[in-house]
Design an enzyme around this catalytic site. Structure first.
Site, PDB file in Angstrom:
ATOM      1  N   ARG A 277       6.960  28.854  23.068  1.00  0.00           N
ATOM      2  CA  ARG A 277       8.098  28.406  22.486  1.00  0.00           C
ATOM      3  C   ARG A 277       8.940  29.599  21.801  1.00  0.00           C
ATOM      4  O   ARG A 277      10.338  29.448  22.152  1.00  0.00           O
ATOM      5  CB  ARG A 277       7.410  27.539  21.263  1.00  0.00           C
ATOM      6  CG  ARG A 277       8.558  27.199  20.260  1.00  0.00           C
ATOM      7  CD  ARG A 277       7.902  26.673  18.776  1.00  0.00           C
ATOM      8  NE  ARG A 277       7.091  25.847  19.082  1.00  0.00           N
ATOM      9  CZ  ARG A 277       7.027  24.347  19.357  1.00  0.00           C
ATOM     10  NH1 ARG A 277       8.139  23.951  19.246  1.00  0.00           N
ATOM     11  NH2 ARG A 277       5.861  23.682  19.735  1.00  0.00           N
ATOM     12  N   CYS A 343      17.516   2.677  24.806  1.00  0.00           N
ATOM     13  CA  CYS A 343      17.238   1.951  24.072  1.00  0.00           C
ATOM     14  C   CYS A 343      16.125   1.912  23.252  1.00  0.00           C
ATOM     15  O   CYS A 343      14.943   0.942  23.172  1.00  0.00           O
ATOM     16  CB  CYS A 343      17.184   0.548  24.911  1.00  0.00           C
ATOM     17  SG  CYS A 343      18.452   0.275  26.136  1.00  0.00           S
TER      18      CYS A 343
HETATM   19  C1  LIG Z   1       1.277  24.755  24.677  1.00  0.00           C
HETATM   20  C2  LIG Z   1       0.465  25.664  24.749  1.00  0.00           C
HETATM   21  C3  LIG Z   1       0.809  26.992  24.684  1.00  0.00           C
HETATM   22  C4  LIG Z   1       2.144  27.721  24.121  1.00  0.00           C
HETATM   23  O1  LIG Z   1       2.189  26.898  22.839  1.00  0.00           O
HETATM   24  P1  LIG Z   1       3.756  27.297  21.981  1.00  0.00           P
HETATM   25  O2  LIG Z   1       3.722  26.745  21.033  1.00  0.00           O
HETATM   26  O3  LIG Z   1       4.829  26.920  22.854  1.00  0.00           O
HETATM   27  O4  LIG Z   1       3.633  28.878  22.001  1.00  0.00           O
HETATM   28  C5  LIG Z   1      -0.209  28.112  25.010  1.00  0.00           C
HETATM   29  N1  LIG Z   1      -1.650  27.492  25.198  1.00  0.00           N
HETATM   30  C6  LIG Z   1      -1.820  26.314  25.561  1.00  0.00           C
HETATM   31  C7  LIG Z   1      -3.155  26.001  25.888  1.00  0.00           C
HETATM   32  C8  LIG Z   1      -0.858  25.255  25.197  1.00  0.00           C
HETATM   33  O5  LIG Z   1      -0.990  23.876  25.263  1.00  0.00           O
END
Ligand SMILES: *Cc1c(COP(=O)(O)O)cnc(C)c1O
Length: 415
Positions: A277, A343
């Site tokens: 993220r 929808c």
């Molecule tokens: C989604 C995920 C991440 C990344 O998480 P962010 O919140 O996008 O930083 C890292 N490791 C695992 C195992 C995830 O499922």
């Protein structure tokens, strides 16, 4: 009342120019911002032995974006066959890939092992499964779920209700078992926080893992060589949110490392993260066009994007800031639900949002859509996935994924 403001990563004029030249909706990403941010994270952890950020590919699985991060020194964090292959295709080699999957089928483990990925096991039973189906690699990591010892977060949920990871007892048993089966190198992982803006919570997570590594060593004499703190660094989605200060976060984790690890039997322990993220989220914008207004019991503003382009608001009730391009700073004329055309009544980008006067044909920029945006897209109601553009460091715009066509959508059908 005026509409609150939030800075876009890409100048409004650039977005308006692209919108005038090409069909909406589309996502556009800012290369310079992605690079700068990756460099800042890596610098903040330059004190940590062997530090590496493995970008969570699922956040923005586009090879152009992956390449940028790979060039900055990031590895790739994958959880599926497609993500492994994307990483392979951009040139990721052995130990450039972290494979943090769950409920994993044997053929995906096989691919991860073939690529020399660092495999993060999600469950005790996967030790035998991996051994029997694929063979155990030399290096294995295990994913910890602290259960009642942690409160978790809104996105990941309470650890006691989360499907991920080993319980504490299983973790101890797991390392002993891996050792019996000839595994020689070990990692420890947890992903407990998500979209976390509190430095203290992020640091507490790191400290907990450092302490757990020590406990594992005491109980099993397995010396974990790397700790993967997971992802979870948050994005300041709301104008009033304060982004995580990466430098300060890094130095607080250093403090915890010095207290717990330095001078212990695990001194030199490597530190990894697998953020998605925060690496791309703030550096992507979804641009969409106003096509209808509607007044019933509320005021609605209809746009040509839908939840199929960005499902976070509909799925999690997440806030994404909206700038009406060319009208930022203008006073609010009322509260609107900004809606797509699915929808489904949760197909809303914003609920009761103050907006300036919007004319049909105006373009809206939906902020922080660079992670878990296009990638969570889907084809419900026959909606087509929109194109992605990259604003390159030299100021040029490049299409990095074309938009889907109806032929793409119908390609798997037989008429
Ligand atoms: C989604 C995920 C991440 C990344 O998480 P962010 O919140 O996008 O930083 C890292 N490791 C695992 C195992 C995830 O499922």
């Amino acid at each position: 009342m005026s509409t609150t403001s939030k800075t876009l990563p890409i100048p409004e004029a650039t977005l308006l120019k692209l919108a005038a030249e090409t069909p909406t909706p589309f996502h556009v990403y800012d290369e310079a911002g992605i690079r700068r941010n990756a460099q800042a994270l890596i610098k903040a952890f330059s004190w940590a032995p062997g530090f590496r950020e493995y970008f969570a590919v699922k956040a923005t699985p586009n090879p152009h974006i992956l390449k940028i991060l790979f060039e900055e020194g990031c590895g790739m964090d994958c959880s599926s066959l497609a993500e492994l292959i994307l990483s392979e295709r951009i040139g990721a080699g052995p130990e450039d890939i972290m494979f943090t999957s769950n409920n994993t089928p044997a053929h995906e483990y096989q691919k991860a092992k073939d690529l020399g990925a660092i495999i993060n096991l999600d469950d005790l039973t996967h030790i035998e499964y991996l051994r029997d189906e694929v063979g155990l690699p030399e290096l294995i990591s295990c994913r910890y779920n602290p259960g009642p010892l942690s409160e978790g977060s809104a996105i990941i949920g309470k650890p006691t209700e989360a499907k991920f990871g080993f319980s504490r007892e299983q973790l101890i048993e797991g390392y002993a078992k891996l050792k019996e089966n000839g595994v020689q190198r070990f990692g420890l992982h947890a992903m407990i926080v998500s979209n976390e803006l509190s430095e203290d919570a992020l640091v507490a997570n790191a400290r907990m893992l450092f302490e757990l590594a020590i406990e594992i060593h005491k109980k099993t004499s397995v010396a974990v060589e790397m700790v993967n703190l997971g992802g979870g660094i948050g994005v300041a989605y709301k104008p009033e949110d304060t982004p995580v200060d990466l430098e300060s976060f890094g130095s607080k984790v250093k403090g915890a490392y010095e207290e717990v690890i330095v001078g212990s039997a695990l001194d030199g322990l490597k530190v990894m993260m697998e953020n998605g993220r925060c690496m791309t989220g703030p550096f992507g914008v979804l641009v969409t066009k106003a096509i209808h207004t509607k007044h019933t019991y509320r005021d609605y503003l209809g746009v040509d994007a839908s939840m199929a382009n960005l499902m976070r608001p509909g799925m999690y009730g997440s806030y994404h800031h909206i700038t009406v391009l060319g009208k930022s700073g203008e006073p609010s004329v009322g509260k609107f639900d900004v809606v797509g055309s699915l929808c489904e009544n949760n197909d809303k980008f914003a609920v009761q949002r103050d907006l300036p006067k919007v004319e049909m044909g105006d373009y809206l920029a939906i902020h922080d859509a660079g992670a878990h945006g296009h990638s969570m897209g889907f084809n419900y109601n026959g909606k087509l996935r929109s194109p992605e553009y990259l604003l390159k460091e030299d100021g040029t715009l490049q299409m990095i994924r074309r938009g889907e066509t109806l032929d793409d959508l119908f390609a798997t059908l037989e008429f």
